[in-house]
Design a protein around this motif. Sequence first.
Motif, mmCIF file in Angstrom:
data_model
loop_
_atom_site.group_PDB
_atom_site.id
_atom_site.type_symbol
_atom_site.label_atom_id
_atom_site.label_comp_id
_atom_site.label_asym_id
_atom_site.label_seq_id
_atom_site.Cartn_x
_atom_site.Cartn_y
_atom_site.Cartn_z
ATOM 1 N N ASP A 142 11.566 -4.540 10.193
ATOM 2 C CA ASP A 142 11.781 -3.084 10.279
ATOM 3 C C ASP A 142 11.530 -2.385 8.938
ATOM 4 O OD1 ASP A 142 12.423 -3.307 12.925
ATOM 5 O OD2 ASP A 142 14.600 -3.263 12.626
ATOM 6 N N ASN A 143 11.712 -3.117 7.850
ATOM 7 C CA ASN A 143 11.601 -2.508 6.523
ATOM 8 C C ASN A 143 10.276 -2.791 5.825
ATOM 9 O OD1 ASN A 143 14.226 -1.362 6.622
ATOM 10 N ND2 ASN A 143 15.107 -3.356 6.114
ATOM 11 N N LEU A 144 9.273 -3.185 6.597
ATOM 12 C CA LEU A 144 7.954 -3.421 6.006
ATOM 13 C C LEU A 144 7.335 -2.101 5.547
ATOM 14 C CD1 LEU A 144 6.376 -6.045 8.448
ATOM 15 C CD2 LEU A 144 7.038 -6.422 6.063
ATOM 16 N N ALA A 145 6.827 -2.098 4.325
ATOM 17 C CA ALA A 145 6.129 -0.919 3.798
ATOM 18 C C ALA A 145 4.629 -1.077 3.996
ATOM 19 C CB ALA A 145 6.448 -0.755 2.310
ATOM 20 N N LEU A 146 3.927 0.044 3.884
ATOM 21 C CA LEU A 146 2.470 0.007 4.024
ATOM 22 C C LEU A 146 1.854 -0.920 2.973
ATOM 23 C CD1 LEU A 146 -0.100 1.078 5.371
ATOM 24 C CD2 LEU A 146 -0.056 3.005 3.749
ATOM 25 N N SER A 147 2.451 -0.956 1.793
ATOM 26 C CA SER A 147 1.914 -1.811 0.724
ATOM 27 C C SER A 147 1.972 -3.283 1.088
ATOM 28 C CB SER A 147 2.698 -1.569 -0.568
ATOM 29 O OG SER A 147 4.077 -1.879 -0.384
ATOM 30 N N HIS A 148 3.041 -3.699 1.825
ATOM 31 C CA HIS A 148 3.148 -5.090 2.270
ATOM 32 C C HIS A 148 2.007 -5.424 3.239
ATOM 33 C CE1 HIS A 148 7.619 -4.349 1.441
ATOM 34 N NE2 HIS A 148 7.224 -5.225 0.524
ATOM 35 N N LYS A 149 1.752 -4.503 4.144
ATOM 36 C CA LYS A 149 0.711 -4.740 5.148
ATOM 37 C C LYS A 149 -0.673 -4.786 4.513
ATOM 38 C CE LYS A 149 3.501 -2.497 8.738
ATOM 39 N NZ LYS A 149 3.608 -1.366 9.694
ATOM 40 N N ILE A 150 -0.905 -3.897 3.565
ATOM 41 C CA ILE A 150 -2.215 -3.870 2.897
ATOM 42 C C ILE A 150 -2.433 -5.151 2.102
ATOM 43 C CG2 ILE A 150 -3.566 -2.742 1.091
ATOM 44 C CD1 ILE A 150 -2.309 -0.085 2.003
ATOM 45 N N LYS A 151 -1.417 -5.557 1.342
ATOM 46 C CA LYS A 151 -1.545 -6.778 0.550
ATOM 47 C C LYS A 151 -1.730 -7.992 1.454
ATOM 48 C CE LYS A 151 0.662 -9.592 -3.013
ATOM 49 N NZ LYS A 151 1.874 -9.842 -3.829
ATOM 50 N N GLY A 152 -0.973 -8.036 2.544
ATOM 51 C CA GLY A 152 -1.104 -9.141 3.495
ATOM 52 C C GLY A 152 -2.488 -9.196 4.104
ATOM 53 N N PHE A 153 -3.036 -8.019 4.440
ATOM 54 C CA PHE A 153 -4.383 -7.951 5.010
ATOM 55 C C PHE A 153 -5.420 -8.435 4.002
ATOM 56 C CE2 PHE A 153 -8.370 -5.546 5.536
ATOM 57 C CZ PHE A 153 -8.738 -5.985 6.790
ATOM 58 N N LEU A 154 -5.286 -8.006 2.770
ATOM 59 C CA LEU A 154 -6.243 -8.412 1.733
ATOM 60 C C LEU A 154 -6.194 -9.921 1.485
ATOM 61 C CD1 LEU A 154 -5.829 -5.504 -0.852
ATOM 62 C CD2 LEU A 154 -7.765 -5.912 0.695
ATOM 63 N N GLU A 155 -4.985 -10.491 1.574
ATOM 64 C CA GLU A 155 -4.850 -11.930 1.343
ATOM 65 C C GLU A 155 -5.457 -12.759 2.472
ATOM 66 O OE1 GLU A 155 -0.678 -12.554 0.609
ATOM 67 O OE2 GLU A 155 -0.962 -12.406 -1.555
ATOM 68 N N THR A 156 -5.635 -12.158 3.660
ATOM 69 C CA THR A 156 -6.326 -12.883 4.728
ATOM 70 C C THR A 156 -7.835 -12.877 4.493
ATOM 71 O OG1 THR A 156 -6.528 -10.918 6.155
ATOM 72 C CG2 THR A 156 -4.548 -12.267 6.424
ATOM 73 N N LYS A 157 -8.289 -11.929 3.703
ATOM 74 C CA LYS A 157 -9.724 -11.818 3.410
ATOM 75 C C LYS A 157 -10.104 -12.566 2.132
ATOM 76 C CE LYS A 157 -10.522 -9.103 6.917
ATOM 77 N NZ LYS A 157 -11.332 -9.586 8.061
#
Length: 502
Positions: A142-157
């Motif tokens: 519930d407390n995920l920030a946009l920055s967490h999602k962006i960093k997570g996405f970049l780390e998959t790439k």
Amino acid sequence: MVLEIPERINLYKELRTQAKKNPKKVILEDLNGALTYKKVLLSVNVLSQKILQATNGEERVGLFLPNVTGQAIALFSLFKNGQVPCILNFSMGAQSLLDCIETTSLKTVITSKTFIKVAGLSMVIEEMEKKVHIVYVEDLKDNLALSHKIKGFLETKISCPVKASKEEVILFTSGTESKPKGVVLSHRNVYANIKQALEVIDITENDKIFNPLPLFHSFGMTVCIILPLIFNIKAFLYPSPLHYKEIPKMIKKHKSTITIATNTFFDQYAKYAEPDDFASLKYVIAGGEKLKEDVFETYKKKFSIEILQGYGATETSPIIALNTPTYNKFGSVGKILPLMDAKIEKVEGITEGGNLLVKGPNVMKGYMIHNEGFIPSSEWYNTGDIAKIDEEGYLHILSRLKRFSKIAGEMVSLNGVEDLAFQCFGDSNFYAVSVQDKRKGEKIILFTTVQNVDSKELRKFIKSKKVSSLYIPNQIHTIDSVPLLGSGKADYRKLEEMAAKL
């Protein structure tokens, strides 16, 4: 080609490699839905950030979660962070869990609000909160920030460096000791054991594993969660092995080809399964306790399946030996896995077999002992099992060393008493324990769920087999159901407590 195990293994890196190769493949599924490799990797990369923040980067973190995809995500999130998951057994009582927490010096435990409510563990959590900080996965999400999602996405790439760590996971002994011990396994231990097993049994990327075993069960963790994710084999995670009616239907629905459980669980599944429920199964593997002959025969006759008996210990990550379709001998637990050595040491008073010791790359780093800390493992791991290796190289487990009773100065195998009862009555639901006796030192109490058992008939049968009269139980006691440990094994400690009160 000789099997070789790399000196350094990181299980998160192995997951990432497979996810890069097979991003669209559905690799994990539970009752709430399915996840592709891409989604698993993204979830791990995002959740790992929140866990690192919530735990302040602590070296060890407790996991107290059911067998769902979320626990696999949490497990690999900790692997990514370089943190050590300590897998807590939710079937333990509150005091044993507190002992586990103290043994590993935990400060934080991750669990789920939904799980605690459904499993009725609120009082247990209240006790745990006195010792550790409880973090709920629902709050993390519930407390995920946009920055967490962006960093997570970049780390998959982009493959980012993985934090150097001890690369460990800690499981706990099932509580047959006075206080549970933490079993410290390296990523290399677990990886080695998977490679050893895959060397002798043909599992492909087209197989589908049905896993009813919890993460705290070493077979459940290594074979049914880590193996699928790092070797591209789809797994269905079912929340409880106790749903005897539902599990056969789920295996049929998902066309699973492999399933692993204990003899006790397979016995119950057979009672509710239709003959075609298991038609898709290629391998049915039993571990954790002895495979009983009547269960083996039921699966042959009703489902045309030969159950493959395996053998292992939490301390060996866990598999030591395994029957396979090519090399399968009922009554044995198969042949010792590649890269393992075994030796049998004689035990005074025991005429057949001896104490089994093993060594290999899958043997633990050591124990975490309550109030003592980390104790490194010796070169040879002492299984505490009485065993023999036959002329064809098959390993036979005869009994636990602790599963002997000393009566009138003689060592009597409690497993042997159970086997005699099975031979007499044709049912394997007999459980022998011993308690103190003023006259002979100890006496045997035999528990059973079989109705109308005649003790005189068993006495007569044992005498006819020309077996020592010391194998005759002092008393046979009928019970409605057998107490079980969370691993699916019979809880002999509970039975001993019941016998002491008779």
